[in-house]
Write an enzyme that holds these catalytic residues in place. Structure first.
Site, PDB file in Angstrom:
ATOM      1  CB  SER A   1      22.457 -57.483 -16.876  1.00  0.00           C
ATOM      2  OG  SER A   1      23.955 -57.099 -17.191  1.00  0.00           O
TER       3      SER A   1
ATOM      4  NE  ARG B   1      26.241 -35.753 -28.458  1.00  0.00           N
ATOM      5  CZ  ARG B   1      26.004 -37.074 -28.611  1.00  0.00           C
ATOM      6  NH1 ARG B   1      25.263 -37.414 -27.380  1.00  0.00           N
ATOM      7  NH2 ARG B   1      26.240 -38.071 -29.645  1.00  0.00           N
TER       8      ARG B   1
ATOM      9  CG  MET C   1      24.504 -47.793 -24.591  1.00  0.00           C
ATOM     10  SD  MET C   1      26.161 -48.179 -23.800  1.00  0.00           S
ATOM     11  CE  MET C   1      26.728 -49.006 -25.377  1.00  0.00           C
ATOM     12  NE  ARG C   2      21.861 -39.913 -26.371  1.00  0.00           N
ATOM     13  CZ  ARG C   2      21.856 -39.573 -27.690  1.00  0.00           C
ATOM     14  NH1 ARG C   2      21.402 -40.487 -28.461  1.00  0.00           N
ATOM     15  NH2 ARG C   2      21.793 -38.350 -28.046  1.00  0.00           N
ATOM     16  CB  ILE C   3      28.790 -39.026 -25.856  1.00  0.00           C
ATOM     17  CG1 ILE C   3      29.091 -40.488 -26.529  1.00  0.00           C
ATOM     18  CG2 ILE C   3      29.518 -38.066 -25.703  1.00  0.00           C
ATOM     19  CD1 ILE C   3      29.929 -39.944 -27.835  1.00  0.00           C
TER      20      ILE C   3
ATOM     21  CG  HIS D   1      34.440 -48.478 -21.136  1.00  0.00           C
ATOM     22  ND1 HIS D   1      33.806 -47.856 -21.905  1.00  0.00           N
ATOM     23  CD2 HIS D   1      35.767 -48.978 -21.628  1.00  0.00           C
ATOM     24  CE1 HIS D   1      34.414 -48.141 -23.056  1.00  0.00           C
ATOM     25  NE2 HIS D   1      35.601 -48.632 -22.861  1.00  0.00           N
TER      26      HIS D   1
ATOM     27  CG  LEU E   1      34.153 -40.999 -24.289  1.00  0.00           C
ATOM     28  CD1 LEU E   1      32.717 -40.881 -23.559  1.00  0.00           C
ATOM     29  CD2 LEU E   1      34.151 -41.446 -25.919  1.00  0.00           C
TER      30      LEU E   1
ATOM     31  CD  GLN F   1      34.601 -61.843 -13.041  1.00  0.00           C
ATOM     32  OE1 GLN F   1      34.907 -61.625 -12.038  1.00  0.00           O
ATOM     33  NE2 GLN F   1      34.157 -63.222 -13.203  1.00  0.00           N
ATOM     34  CD  GLU F   2      30.669 -54.905 -17.896  1.00  0.00           C
ATOM     35  OE1 GLU F   2      29.691 -54.216 -17.755  1.00  0.00           O
ATOM     36  OE2 GLU F   2      30.865 -55.399 -18.951  1.00  0.00           O
TER      37      GLU F   2
HETATM   38  C1  GAR Z   1      27.766 -53.417 -20.172  1.00  0.00           C
HETATM   39  O1  GAR Z   1      29.034 -54.371 -20.712  1.00  0.00           O
HETATM   40  C2  GAR Z   1      28.604 -52.044 -19.853  1.00  0.00           C
HETATM   41  O2  GAR Z   1      29.925 -52.221 -19.401  1.00  0.00           O
HETATM   42  C3  GAR Z   1      28.748 -51.397 -21.269  1.00  0.00           C
HETATM   43  O3  GAR Z   1      27.233 -51.642 -21.925  1.00  0.00           O
HETATM   44  C4  GAR Z   1      26.919 -53.248 -21.168  1.00  0.00           C
HETATM   45  C5  GAR Z   1      25.472 -52.769 -20.549  1.00  0.00           C
HETATM   46  O4  GAR Z   1      25.010 -54.071 -20.190  1.00  0.00           O
HETATM   47  N1  GAR Z   1      28.924 -50.061 -21.266  1.00  0.00           N
HETATM   48  C6  GAR Z   1      29.355 -49.427 -22.163  1.00  0.00           C
HETATM   49  O5  GAR Z   1      29.531 -49.720 -23.185  1.00  0.00           O
HETATM   50  C7  GAR Z   1      29.399 -47.789 -21.809  1.00  0.00           C
HETATM   51  N2  GAR Z   1      30.211 -47.145 -22.790  1.00  0.00           N
HETATM   52  P1  GAR Z   1      23.714 -54.083 -18.992  1.00  0.00           P
HETATM   53  O6  GAR Z   1      22.814 -53.004 -19.761  1.00  0.00           O
HETATM   54  O7  GAR Z   1      23.207 -55.522 -19.164  1.00  0.00           O
HETATM   55  O8  GAR Z   1      24.138 -53.646 -17.668  1.00  0.00           O
END
Ligand code: GAR
Length: 212
Positions: A13, A61, A86-88, A105, A140, A169-170
C-alpha cells in the site's frame, strides 16, 4: 530526472501511494522477495516493471543480498525505497547504498525498532504512536530521520485499527519524503541529522488524550 526502485514484500500500500503521488522521478521498477506479493500486481497495473528475487532461492543472506543488489543496479536507480520490505539487510548491502536507501518504519523511531510495533505500543499503554521515514544504515531502524507522523492511540484501539490509522499517515509522509529526496531538498549535517533546505514551520502539538 531522478530514478527510484521500490522494494516490497507484501500488500504494497505504501508502494501504491508512491505510484499514485505523481512524484518528480521515474519509478524504474518494483522488486519483491516474494513472488506472491500482492503489490506486484498493483505495480503491473500501473505499468511499472517488476522483478522477483526470492530469498528462498539462496542459502544465506549474503548471496541473497548480492543477487538483489545486482537486480537493483540493473535499473541504475538514484534511490532505493523500502516499502514494507521485510528482510534484514546485510551491512555489505546497506553500505553499497549509503545515502540512497530509505525505509518507512511503523513507529516513532528510535522507539519500537523491530517487529510488532502496534502490539507493543498497545501493551505499553503508550498514548502517541507514529511512523518514521529514515535513511537505512547498518544499525537496524536507526538511520537519519527524514520525516515522522504521530497519531493518538485511542481507547479501544486494536492492533488492526491502530495499524490502519497509521497506514493512512504513512501514505502521506512517504511520498513527501521521496519528493524531497528527488528534488535535492534534503541534506545531512555533520551530526548525521537530516535538514530540509526549505523547512516548513509546524505550529501545533498533538496531545493524547485531548485536553478538556
Ligand atoms: C507498513 O506499515 C510499513 O511501515 C511496515 O510494513 C507495512 C507494509 O505495508 N514496514 C515495516 O515494518 C518495516 N520494518 P504495505 O505493504 O501495505 O506498504
Amino acid at each position: 530526472m531522478k530514478k527510484i526502485v521500490i522494494l516490497i514484500s507484501g500488500v504494497g500500500s505504501n508502494m501504491r501511494a508512491l505510484l499514485e503521488a505523481r512524484l518528480p522521478c521515474t519509478i524504474a521498477a518494483v522488486i519483491s522477495n516474494r513472488a506472491d506479493a500482492e503489490g506486484l500486481r498493483t505495480a503491473q497495473q500501473h505499468g511499472i516493471a517488476t522483478a522477483v528475487v526470492s530469498h528462498q532461492d539462496f542459502s544465506d543472506r549474503e548471496s541473497f543480498d548480492a543477487s538483489l543488489a545486482q537486480t537493483i543496479d540493473g535499473y541504475r536507480p538514484d534511490f532505493v525505497v523500502l516499502a514494507g520490505f521485510m528482510r534484514i539487510l546485510t551491512p555489505d548491502f546497506v553500505n553499497r547504498y549509503v545515502g540512497k536507501l530509505v525505509n518507512i518504519h511503523p513507529s516513532l523511531l528510535p522507539a519500537y525498532t523491530g517487529m510488532h510495533t502496534h502490539a507493543r505500543v498497545l501493551q505499553d499503554g503508550v498514548k502517541i504512536h507514529g511512523c518514521t521515514v529514515h535513511f537505512v544504515t547498518a544499525d537496524l531502524d536507526h538511520g537519519p530521520i527524514i520525516i515522522q507522523a504521530a497519531i493518538p492511540v485511542l481507547p479501544g484501539d486494536t492492533e488492526h485499527t491502530l495499524a490502519a490509522r497509521l497506514l493512512d499517515q504513512e501514505h502521506r509522509v512517504y511520498p513527501q519524503a521521496i519528493r524531497w529526496l528527488c528534488q535535492d531538498q534534503i541534506e545531512l549535517d555533520h551530526h548525521g541529522h537530516v535538514n530540509l533546505r526549505f523547512p516548513k514551520q509546524v505550529g501545533y502539538a498533538l496531545i493524547s488524550p485531548g485536553l478538556e
